[in-house]
Design an enzyme around this catalytic site. Structure first.
Site, PDB file in Angstrom:
ATOM      1  N   ASP A  42       6.210   1.581  11.849  1.00  0.00           N
ATOM      2  CA  ASP A  42       5.701   1.434  10.616  1.00  0.00           C
ATOM      3  C   ASP A  42       6.246   0.839   9.566  1.00  0.00           C
ATOM      4  O   ASP A  42       7.676   0.972   9.640  1.00  0.00           O
ATOM      5  CB  ASP A  42       5.087   2.845  10.132  1.00  0.00           C
ATOM      6  CG  ASP A  42       3.930   2.509   9.182  1.00  0.00           C
ATOM      7  OD1 ASP A  42       2.498   2.605   9.579  1.00  0.00           O
ATOM      8  OD2 ASP A  42       3.928   1.800   8.145  1.00  0.00           O
ATOM      9  N   ILE A  43       5.745  -0.394   9.181  1.00  0.00           N
ATOM     10  CA  ILE A  43       6.442  -1.257   8.236  1.00  0.00           C
ATOM     11  C   ILE A  43       6.770  -0.645   6.972  1.00  0.00           C
ATOM     12  O   ILE A  43       7.808  -0.828   6.189  1.00  0.00           O
ATOM     13  CB  ILE A  43       5.782  -2.699   8.185  1.00  0.00           C
ATOM     14  CG1 ILE A  43       6.766  -3.630   7.605  1.00  0.00           C
ATOM     15  CG2 ILE A  43       4.680  -2.518   7.064  1.00  0.00           C
ATOM     16  CD1 ILE A  43       6.074  -5.081   7.853  1.00  0.00           C
ATOM     17  N   ASN A 102      -6.281   7.866  11.187  1.00  0.00           N
ATOM     18  CA  ASN A 102      -7.234   7.616  10.179  1.00  0.00           C
ATOM     19  C   ASN A 102      -8.538   6.772  10.904  1.00  0.00           C
ATOM     20  O   ASN A 102      -8.162   5.988  11.516  1.00  0.00           O
ATOM     21  CB  ASN A 102      -6.664   6.896   8.989  1.00  0.00           C
ATOM     22  CG  ASN A 102      -5.466   7.487   8.452  1.00  0.00           C
ATOM     23  OD1 ASN A 102      -5.768   9.082   8.174  1.00  0.00           O
ATOM     24  ND2 ASN A 102      -4.641   7.110   7.886  1.00  0.00           N
ATOM     25  N   GLY A 108      -9.700   6.878   5.334  1.00  0.00           N
ATOM     26  CA  GLY A 108      -8.223   6.277   5.098  1.00  0.00           C
ATOM     27  C   GLY A 108      -7.556   5.333   5.986  1.00  0.00           C
ATOM     28  O   GLY A 108      -6.734   4.993   5.828  1.00  0.00           O
ATOM     29  N   GLN A 109      -8.311   4.774   6.883  1.00  0.00           N
ATOM     30  CA  GLN A 109      -7.946   3.676   7.635  1.00  0.00           C
ATOM     31  C   GLN A 109      -8.007   2.340   6.924  1.00  0.00           C
ATOM     32  O   GLN A 109      -9.253   1.842   6.171  1.00  0.00           O
ATOM     33  CB  GLN A 109      -8.893   3.656   8.921  1.00  0.00           C
ATOM     34  CG  GLN A 109      -8.680   2.620   9.960  1.00  0.00           C
ATOM     35  CD  GLN A 109      -9.318   2.409  11.222  1.00  0.00           C
ATOM     36  OE1 GLN A 109     -10.524   2.895  11.172  1.00  0.00           O
ATOM     37  NE2 GLN A 109      -8.984   1.798  12.001  1.00  0.00           N
ATOM     38  N   HIS A 115      -5.059   3.396  15.806  1.00  0.00           N
ATOM     39  CA  HIS A 115      -3.601   3.530  16.038  1.00  0.00           C
ATOM     40  C   HIS A 115      -3.384   4.985  15.525  1.00  0.00           C
ATOM     41  O   HIS A 115      -3.952   5.658  14.930  1.00  0.00           O
ATOM     42  CB  HIS A 115      -2.926   2.717  15.113  1.00  0.00           C
ATOM     43  CG  HIS A 115      -3.215   2.973  13.635  1.00  0.00           C
ATOM     44  ND1 HIS A 115      -4.380   1.800  12.992  1.00  0.00           N
ATOM     45  CD2 HIS A 115      -2.951   3.226  12.436  1.00  0.00           C
ATOM     46  CE1 HIS A 115      -4.674   2.029  11.995  1.00  0.00           C
ATOM     47  NE2 HIS A 115      -3.550   2.968  11.552  1.00  0.00           N
ATOM     48  N   HIS A 117      -0.412   7.483  14.017  1.00  0.00           N
ATOM     49  CA  HIS A 117       0.761   7.577  13.338  1.00  0.00           C
ATOM     50  C   HIS A 117       1.612   8.969  14.054  1.00  0.00           C
ATOM     51  O   HIS A 117       0.839   9.817  14.043  1.00  0.00           O
ATOM     52  CB  HIS A 117       0.430   7.928  11.986  1.00  0.00           C
ATOM     53  CG  HIS A 117      -0.255   6.740  10.955  1.00  0.00           C
ATOM     54  ND1 HIS A 117       0.427   6.035  10.144  1.00  0.00           N
ATOM     55  CD2 HIS A 117      -1.467   6.794  10.940  1.00  0.00           C
ATOM     56  CE1 HIS A 117      -0.411   5.100   9.552  1.00  0.00           C
ATOM     57  NE2 HIS A 117      -1.647   5.215  10.029  1.00  0.00           N
TER      58      HIS A 117
HETATM   59  P1  5GP Z   1      -3.858   3.146   8.195  1.00  0.00           P
HETATM   60  O1  5GP Z   1      -3.917   3.293   6.767  1.00  0.00           O
HETATM   61  O2  5GP Z   1      -4.563   1.955   8.728  1.00  0.00           O
HETATM   62  O3  5GP Z   1      -3.946   4.321   9.084  1.00  0.00           O
HETATM   63  O4  5GP Z   1      -2.426   2.691   8.492  1.00  0.00           O
HETATM   64  C1  5GP Z   1      -1.936   1.325   8.710  1.00  0.00           C
HETATM   65  C2  5GP Z   1      -0.519   1.383   8.912  1.00  0.00           C
HETATM   66  O5  5GP Z   1       0.002   0.120   9.215  1.00  0.00           O
HETATM   67  C3  5GP Z   1       0.169   1.585   7.540  1.00  0.00           C
HETATM   68  O6  5GP Z   1       1.016   2.687   7.599  1.00  0.00           O
HETATM   69  C4  5GP Z   1       1.117   0.520   7.283  1.00  0.00           C
HETATM   70  O7  5GP Z   1       2.073   0.565   6.747  1.00  0.00           O
HETATM   71  C5  5GP Z   1       1.183  -0.379   8.792  1.00  0.00           C
HETATM   72  N1  5GP Z   1       1.375  -1.683   8.760  1.00  0.00           N
HETATM   73  C6  5GP Z   1       0.188  -2.553   8.178  1.00  0.00           C
HETATM   74  N2  5GP Z   1       0.574  -3.850   8.393  1.00  0.00           N
HETATM   75  C7  5GP Z   1       1.743  -3.780   9.471  1.00  0.00           C
HETATM   76  C8  5GP Z   1       2.837  -4.804   9.884  1.00  0.00           C
HETATM   77  O8  5GP Z   1       2.288  -5.836   9.795  1.00  0.00           O
HETATM   78  N3  5GP Z   1       3.802  -4.213  10.819  1.00  0.00           N
HETATM   79  C9  5GP Z   1       3.904  -2.684  11.066  1.00  0.00           C
HETATM   80  N4  5GP Z   1       4.960  -2.804  11.563  1.00  0.00           N
HETATM   81  N5  5GP Z   1       3.042  -1.871  10.159  1.00  0.00           N
HETATM   82  C10 5GP Z   1       2.239  -2.478   9.656  1.00  0.00           C
END
Ligand code: 5GP
Ligand code: ZN
Length: 128
Positions: A42-43, A102, A108-109, A115, A117
């Site tokens: 995760d970034i 999520n 919270g998505q 994906h 986590h």
């Molecule tokens: P969500 O909130 O949709 O469950 O999580 C999305 C996750 O994707 C977040 O934790 C966010 O930091 C990660 N993310 C978003 N854009 C990028 C990206 O370009 N590269 C990587 N490695 N992670 C990303």
């Protein structure tokens, strides 16, 4: 949202950031890759270990999975303990890891490509 054939096995959404990661159009730090699944860090990590496991195929969220996805989802879940250990999560039961998927805005998505986590490592974590 449009979906088009990227490869026969991996239809992708040209506007989806995770499809771009699968296609190599956006760089990522990979943890695992096989024909159907990609895992990458995760970034913005919440925990010392924080990576995401995704199907390569564009599935918007867990709300869209059906019986045909059972094997894929099973493979994702069975891969996670091995990857968590490889990435430095401490052993169960004192260590372990957290898995979060999520789904939808109220879930919270933020990125609408399914994906999971995987977070772990010594606490405290910055979130979660
Ligand atoms: P969500 O909130 O949709 O469950 O999580 C999305 C996750 O994707 C977040 O934790 C966010 O930091 C990660 N993310 C978003 N854009 C990028 C990206 O370009 N590269 C990587 N490695 N992670 C990303
Ligand atoms: Zn996608």
């Amino acid at each position: 949202m449009s979906t088009q054939a990227h490869t026969p096995n991996h239809p992708h959404d040209p506007n989806c950031i995770f499809c771009k990661i699968v296609a190599g159009q956006i760089p990522s730090r990979k943890v695992h890759e096989d024909e159907d699944i990609l895992a990458f860090h995760d970034i913005q990590p919440w925990a010392p270990v924080h990576f995401l496991v995704i199907p390569k195929r564009h599935i918007p969220s867990m709300a869209q999975i059906g019986p045909d996805d059972a094997a894929l989802m099973g493979r994702i879940m069975t891969l996670i303990p091995r990857l968590a250990e490889e990435q430095g999560c401490n052993p169960y039961p004192d260590g372990g890891f957290r898995t979060v998927c999520n789904t939808g805005t109220e879930g919270g998505q933020e990125v609408h490509h399914l994906h999971v986590h995987v977070m772990g490592g010594p606490r405290p974590w910055s979130r979660g």
